[in-house]
Design a protein around this motif. Sequence first.
Motif, PDB file in Angstrom:
ATOM      1  N   GLY A  99       0.812  -1.214   0.000  1.00 26.05           N
ATOM      2  CA  GLY A  99       0.000   0.000   0.000  1.00 26.05           C
ATOM      3  C   GLY A  99       0.843   1.261   0.000  1.00 26.05           C
ATOM      4  O   GLY A  99       0.534   2.234  -0.690  1.00 26.05           O
ATOM      5  N   ILE A 100       1.941   1.246   0.766  1.00 33.42           N
ATOM      6  CA  ILE A 100       2.840   2.403   0.799  1.00 33.42           C
ATOM      7  C   ILE A 100       3.473   2.628  -0.573  1.00 33.42           C
ATOM      8  O   ILE A 100       3.552   3.765  -1.064  1.00 33.42           O
ATOM      9  N   ILE A 101       3.923   1.538  -1.196  1.00 35.81           N
ATOM     10  CA  ILE A 101       4.521   1.658  -2.523  1.00 35.81           C
ATOM     11  C   ILE A 101       3.489   2.193  -3.525  1.00 35.81           C
ATOM     12  O   ILE A 101       3.791   3.068  -4.341  1.00 35.81           O
ATOM     13  N   GLY A 102       2.267   1.662  -3.449  1.00 37.00           N
ATOM     14  CA  GLY A 102       1.218   2.143  -4.342  1.00 37.00           C
ATOM     15  C   GLY A 102       0.929   3.620  -4.133  1.00 37.00           C
ATOM     16  O   GLY A 102       0.711   4.368  -5.100  1.00 37.00           O
TER      17      GLY A 102
ATOM     18  N   ALA B 256      -4.155   1.187   8.228  1.00 34.90           N
ATOM     19  CA  ALA B 256      -2.796   1.655   8.521  1.00 34.90           C
ATOM     20  C   ALA B 256      -2.286   2.598   7.435  1.00 34.90           C
ATOM     21  O   ALA B 256      -1.695   3.645   7.730  1.00 34.90           O
ATOM     22  N   VAL B 257      -2.522   2.235   6.170  1.00 35.31           N
ATOM     23  CA  VAL B 257      -2.098   3.106   5.068  1.00 35.31           C
ATOM     24  C   VAL B 257      -2.882   4.424   5.100  1.00 35.31           C
ATOM     25  O   VAL B 257      -2.327   5.501   4.885  1.00 35.31           O
ATOM     26  N   GLY B 258      -4.191   4.328   5.386  1.00 30.93           N
ATOM     27  CA  GLY B 258      -5.016   5.533   5.479  1.00 30.93           C
ATOM     28  C   GLY B 258      -4.529   6.458   6.578  1.00 30.93           C
ATOM     29  O   GLY B 258      -4.496   7.690   6.399  1.00 30.93           O
ATOM     30  N   LEU B 259      -4.123   5.898   7.705  1.00 28.44           N
ATOM     31  CA  LEU B 259      -3.590   6.703   8.805  1.00 28.44           C
ATOM     32  C   LEU B 259      -2.282   7.370   8.393  1.00 28.44           C
ATOM     33  O   LEU B 259      -2.050   8.553   8.705  1.00 28.44           O
TER      34      LEU B 259
ATOM     35  N   LEU C  72      -7.193   6.917  -4.283  1.00 27.07           N
ATOM     36  CA  LEU C  72      -6.927   6.269  -2.997  1.00 27.07           C
ATOM     37  C   LEU C  72      -7.955   5.173  -2.713  1.00 27.07           C
ATOM     38  O   LEU C  72      -7.616   4.109  -2.192  1.00 27.07           O
ATOM     39  N   ALA C  73      -9.215   5.443  -3.068  1.00 23.83           N
ATOM     40  CA  ALA C  73     -10.263   4.440  -2.863  1.00 23.83           C
ATOM     41  C   ALA C  73      -9.972   3.190  -3.699  1.00 23.83           C
ATOM     42  O   ALA C  73     -10.165   2.058  -3.235  1.00 23.83           O
ATOM     43  N   LEU C  74      -9.495   3.385  -4.923  1.00 23.98           N
ATOM     44  CA  LEU C  74      -9.132   2.245  -5.779  1.00 23.98           C
ATOM     45  C   LEU C  74      -7.955   1.476  -5.182  1.00 23.98           C
ATOM     46  O   LEU C  74      -7.919   0.239  -5.219  1.00 23.98           O
ATOM     47  N   LEU C  75      -6.979   2.215  -4.632  1.00 24.81           N
ATOM     48  CA  LEU C  75      -5.832   1.562  -3.995  1.00 24.81           C
ATOM     49  C   LEU C  75      -6.276   0.740  -2.796  1.00 24.81           C
ATOM     50  O   LEU C  75      -5.880  -0.424  -2.638  1.00 24.81           O
ATOM     51  N   PHE C  76      -7.124   1.325  -1.952  1.00 24.30           N
ATOM     52  CA  PHE C  76      -7.596   0.613  -0.761  1.00 24.30           C
ATOM     53  C   PHE C  76      -8.437  -0.606  -1.140  1.00 24.30           C
ATOM     54  O   PHE C  76      -8.303  -1.674  -0.541  1.00 24.30           O
TER      55      PHE C  76
END
Length: 290
Positions: free
Chosen positions: A31-34, A231-234, A255-259
Amino acid sequence: MAKSGKASIKRAKPSYFMSILGVTLVLFLLGIIGWFVINANKLGNYFKENIEVMASLRGDLNPSDSTALWQYISGQPYVKSIKFVTKEAAKAQYQADGNESWDNILDANPLPNSINFFVKRDYVTVDSLAAIKADLAKQTYVADVTYPEGLVDKVNKNVRQIGIALLVGAIIISLVVILLIDNTIRLAMFSNRFLIKTMQMVGATRWFIAKPMNIRAIINGAISGIIAVAAVGLLVYIAETQIPGMKAIHDTTTLALLFGGLFLLGIFITLFSTHRSVLKYLKMKLDDLY
């Protein structure tokens, strides 16, 4: 005997906690990389759309001529936003940038009236801006057209290089992430191999054996996905709060697509790896399980 049986059952249960934790950590890394890849693209577009073109006007035009030129420029497809800057406003901006006033040297304001506009990112290329400059220079009331030519070439080159590097890195890390999740699930299922084989030996069908484990895999994958997304959202929230300018490139849809991708990936890989492990142990001979 009862205690021994209970201990055996306890040892046979797969370590769901470690499985969830491992998948969560790997999804968090992905998620961080994305997020980095998304931000690199958005940041490049943000810099591109902050390239300002200034069309300096000839002298003090009458309102009808200024309006005609304004309408012509604002109607062009490459214009993102446009404003009319008077020579007084240009002087005020000049002094606001820390430059000294020329009032003690010059009686008149040497800065021209101008029409300034920002260009859409698709037109921020050396050739497109050169064509825009040539077209505006043909207009009767335009004295000069200027924009940061060196910056345009540098921005495009840096955005392209960074984009390629992040894309290659994201692909490699994604493959590593998938392998790590697969190995994590396989290790978790390893402790359950004798239970799977025992159920097969007493006549349970393949579907009967795999169904509860597949359902558990979906639940575990969903839990891992939810925790990783949170965690990524935070992290995104903290970064946008602490780093100036991050909110300017915030894109809720992306971001919604990533999540959503992280959540579905957690479920899919966990289910795929679990089902494959079950089939693997069903096909193995009992002696090979030791």
